[in-house]
Design a protein around this motif. Structure first.
Motif, mmCIF file in Angstrom:
data_model
loop_
_atom_site.group_PDB
_atom_site.id
_atom_site.type_symbol
_atom_site.label_atom_id
_atom_site.label_comp_id
_atom_site.label_asym_id
_atom_site.label_seq_id
_atom_site.Cartn_x
_atom_site.Cartn_y
_atom_site.Cartn_z
ATOM 1 N N PHE A 24 0.835 -1.198 0.000
ATOM 2 C CA PHE A 24 0.000 0.000 0.000
ATOM 3 C C PHE A 24 0.872 1.252 0.000
ATOM 4 O O PHE A 24 1.900 1.300 0.653
ATOM 5 C CB PHE A 24 -0.937 0.010 1.215
ATOM 6 C CG PHE A 24 -1.947 -1.097 1.196
ATOM 7 C CD1 PHE A 24 -3.083 -0.994 0.409
ATOM 8 C CD2 PHE A 24 -1.762 -2.244 1.956
ATOM 9 C CE1 PHE A 24 -4.017 -2.011 0.384
ATOM 10 C CE2 PHE A 24 -2.679 -3.270 1.925
ATOM 11 C CZ PHE A 24 -3.819 -3.159 1.141
ATOM 12 N N CYS A 26 0.722 4.212 1.381
ATOM 13 C CA CYS A 26 0.374 5.178 2.434
ATOM 14 C C CYS A 26 1.240 4.869 3.649
ATOM 15 O O CYS A 26 1.972 3.888 3.666
ATOM 16 C CB CYS A 26 -1.122 5.122 2.771
ATOM 17 S SG CYS A 26 -1.690 3.548 3.389
ATOM 18 N N ALA A 60 -4.541 6.777 5.752
ATOM 19 C CA ALA A 60 -5.216 6.599 4.461
ATOM 20 C C ALA A 60 -6.688 6.929 4.665
ATOM 21 O O ALA A 60 -7.150 7.106 5.784
ATOM 22 C CB ALA A 60 -5.054 5.166 3.969
ATOM 23 N N ASP A 64 -9.219 2.926 -0.023
ATOM 24 C CA ASP A 64 -7.935 2.356 0.389
ATOM 25 C C ASP A 64 -8.018 1.872 1.838
ATOM 26 O O ASP A 64 -7.539 0.784 2.152
ATOM 27 C CB ASP A 64 -6.802 3.385 0.278
ATOM 28 C CG ASP A 64 -6.331 3.586 -1.145
ATOM 29 O OD1 ASP A 64 -6.645 2.732 -1.994
ATOM 30 O OD2 ASP A 64 -5.651 4.594 -1.392
#
Length: 78
Positions: A24, A26, A60, A64
């Motif tokens: 991911f 983030c 986030a 997401d």
């Protein structure tokens, strides 16, 4: 930002957790007492007391965040 309580009580759990969240784009922080470390750092995670649940701050939002929460279900402490 969302905060979850997670448990990482084995080496295999730590490795799979880090492999999962690095996908991911983030930021993730683990908070244990007064220590805040980057959750994507295996060495940082092993510097924490893993015998107790740890707070995971996820930076986030939107879909997401929903996807991240779904993927992290095995680690979430109820």
């Amino acid at each position: 930002m969302k905060t979850l309580k997670i448990r990482l009580n084995s080496i295999d759990k730590v490795k799979s957790f880090v492999n999962m969240i690095t996908k991911f784009d983030c930021d993730f922080d683990l908070v244990s007492g007064r220590y805040v470390i980057d959750a994507k750092s295996i060495m940082g995670i092993f510097s924490l007391d893993l015998s107790n649940p740890i707070d995971l701050n996820i930076h986030a939002d939107g879909k997401d965040l929903d996807m991240i929460c779904k993927v992290l279900t095995p680690y979430i402490e109820e």
